[in-house]
Design a protein around this motif. Structure first.
Motif, short mmCIF file in Angstrom:
data_model
loop_
_atom_site.label_atom_id
_atom_site.label_comp_id
_atom_site.label_asym_id
_atom_site.label_seq_id
_atom_site.Cartn_x
_atom_site.Cartn_y
_atom_site.Cartn_z
N LEU A 45 0.83 -1.28 -0.08
CA LEU A 45 -0.25 0.10 0.07
C LEU A 45 0.74 1.25 -0.09
N VAL A 46 0.53 2.06 -0.64
CA VAL A 46 1.40 3.23 -0.94
C VAL A 46 0.30 4.33 -0.72
N SER A 47 0.83 5.16 0.31
CA SER A 47 -0.02 6.43 0.59
C SER A 47 0.74 7.39 1.67
N VAL A 102 -2.32 16.40 4.06
CA VAL A 102 -0.96 15.92 3.54
C VAL A 102 -0.98 15.27 2.08
N LEU A 103 -2.05 15.38 1.43
CA LEU A 103 -2.21 14.79 0.18
C LEU A 103 -1.91 16.03 -0.79
N ALA A 104 -2.05 17.27 -0.41
CA ALA A 104 -1.67 18.46 -1.29
C ALA A 104 -0.16 18.48 -1.90
N ASP A 105 0.83 18.05 -1.19
CA ASP A 105 2.00 17.83 -1.88
C ASP A 105 2.50 16.43 -1.56
N PHE A 106 1.75 15.65 -1.78
CA PHE A 106 2.10 14.09 -1.69
C PHE A 106 3.08 13.56 -2.75
N ASP A 107 4.20 13.21 -2.38
CA ASP A 107 5.01 12.45 -3.68
C ASP A 107 5.35 10.99 -3.33
N MET A 131 -0.14 8.50 -11.67
CA MET A 131 0.84 8.51 -12.70
C MET A 131 2.16 8.15 -12.27
N ARG A 132 2.50 8.99 -11.24
CA ARG A 132 4.03 8.95 -10.50
C ARG A 132 4.10 7.59 -10.17
N VAL A 133 3.16 6.79 -9.77
CA VAL A 133 3.39 5.64 -9.14
C VAL A 133 3.72 4.41 -10.40
N ASP A 158 -7.23 17.44 -17.25
CA ASP A 158 -5.97 17.21 -18.25
C ASP A 158 -5.35 15.78 -17.68
N SER A 159 -4.81 16.03 -16.31
CA SER A 159 -4.08 14.84 -15.96
C SER A 159 -4.82 13.65 -15.86
N LEU A 160 -6.00 13.77 -15.32
CA LEU A 160 -6.99 12.46 -15.05
C LEU A 160 -6.95 11.84 -16.63
N LEU A 161 -7.22 12.66 -17.69
CA LEU A 161 -7.20 12.01 -19.01
C LEU A 161 -5.71 11.22 -19.36
N LYS A 162 -4.72 12.05 -19.02
CA LYS A 162 -3.43 11.30 -19.24
C LYS A 162 -3.27 10.02 -18.63
N THR A 163 -3.69 9.90 -17.05
CA THR A 163 -3.63 8.56 -16.36
C THR A 163 -4.44 7.64 -16.94
N ILE A 164 -5.68 8.00 -17.36
CA ILE A 164 -6.74 7.02 -17.61
C ILE A 164 -6.19 6.36 -19.20
N GLN A 165 -5.57 7.06 -20.01
CA GLN A 165 -4.99 6.53 -21.22
C GLN A 165 -3.82 5.33 -20.90
N LYS A 166 -3.38 5.26 -19.58
CA LYS A 166 -2.35 4.41 -19.50
C LYS A 166 -2.52 3.20 -18.55
#
Ligand code: AMP
Length: 306
Positions: A45-47, A102-107, A131-133, A158-166
């Motif tokens: 689990l990553v969070s 904490v999610l605001a700048d979560f890497d 996507m980073r994952v 926009d980033s949602l559509l890019k992630t969905i593509q993958k």
């Protein structure tokens, strides 16, 4: 088989026709982990949580075979917080508060041991983080599934559509499918979404079951009629966790196993809604899960044993 999941681990304040609970544990990855752990381990689990998140809940997850090496604990910050109020029919809900904290700048930083997962479930959270994952993986997983919600369509289109593509498989509810595709008919919505990248689409319809779109065919799994639905929060994530846990356990991505997996997902979600927060999921034994899946088999007259 190993399952990597990313998503929120959170505090929720929830109001339904049956009552209100304040700052109980929630979050997509928490529900996914609990449901998937009934079928497969390890679940990596990553969070991220703040210092306010109860240690005993983390210990409980670990006791189920959920590996938390990829969970960041930011001691001086607050956990993600969500508040929602359900409509009287228990299907619709309004989000009252979303505090990213904490999610605001979560890497998300994947430990080395998490970089070659067999299966991936990208739970609901910032599409950039999802996507980073994927970007950190060192081997192509057998299946990558993704969940999202209207909130991200509103703030991160926009980033949602890019992630969905993958991803190979997208799981969303009917309202989200309509918003994502701009189509009212779910059949038209499914056609449009399947052109965005995923080969498989699951549209969840709350108490009206779920639709699986794959290879130009549609399969329907009903929701188990329940006497009492206390709190639908986490049902979608529990569905996803059950579905992906089952697929990882079977480790054969046949059309039949996808159909069975949405029955299993529906069975797990039917438990989740019976009590507030993760209370019902914590009570589940393997026998209870098997029995409920059998009830579903009867309901859909599914021939082969699961
Ligand atoms: P579900 O009922 O399956 O849609 O999931 C509810 C869970 O999602 C709750 O426990 C919330 O903590 C979490 N949640 C709510 N809003 C978001 C969001 N924008 N991103 C990620 N998780 C969220």
């Amino acid at each position: 088989m190993s399952l990597l999941t990313v998503g929120t681990v959170a505090f929720d304040t929830i109001e339904t026709a049956f009552g209100k609970v304040d700052r109980v544990v929630g979050g997509a990855a928490m529900y996914i982990g609990l449901a998937a752990s009934k079928f497969t381990t390890p679940i990596n689990l990553v969070s991220v949580v703040g210092g306010d998140f109860p240690e005993k809940e983390l210990k409980y997850m670990e006791s189920l075979g959920i590996n938390l090496d990829g969970l960041q604990i930011k001691k001086n910050e607050k956990s993600f917080f969500w508040a929602g109020k359900y409509h009287d029919d228990m299907n619709g809900r309004d989000t009252l508060v979303t505090d990213l904290n904490v999610l605001a700048d979560f890497d998300p930083i994947l430990p080395e041991a998490h970089k070659k997962p067999d299966y991936v479930m990208l739970g609901n959270l910032t599409p950039d983080v999802q996507m980073r994952v994927l970007d950190q993986l060192k081997k192509k997983p057998k299946l990558v599934a993704m969940d999202t919600m209207n909130f991200w369509m509103d703030v991160a289109w926009d980033s949602l559509l890019k992630t969905i593509q993958k991803v190979d498989l997208l799981l969303i509810n009917d309202e989200e499918a309509r918003q994502l595709s701009g189509e009212h008919s779910l059949l038209k919505a499914a056609k449009a979404i399947l052109k965005m990248g995923p080969k498989i689409l699951v549209i969840k319809k709350g108490e009206h079951g779920a639709l699986l779109f794959q290879d130009k065919s549609v399969f329907f799994a009903p929701a188990l009629p329940l006497e009492k639905v206390m709190d639908p929060t986490g049902a979608g994530d529990t569905f996803a966790g059950g579905m992906m846990g089952y697929l990882a356990m079977k480790d054969r991505l046949t059309k039949d196993n996808f159909k069975k997996a949405i029955i299993v997902g529906s069975a797990m979600a039917s438990f989740c809604v019976e009590k507030f927060s993760n209370e019902r999921m914590k009570e589940l034994t393997t026998d209870m899960v098997k029995l409920r899946i059998k009830e579903f088999e009867k309901l859909v007259k599914f021939g082969a044993p699961l």
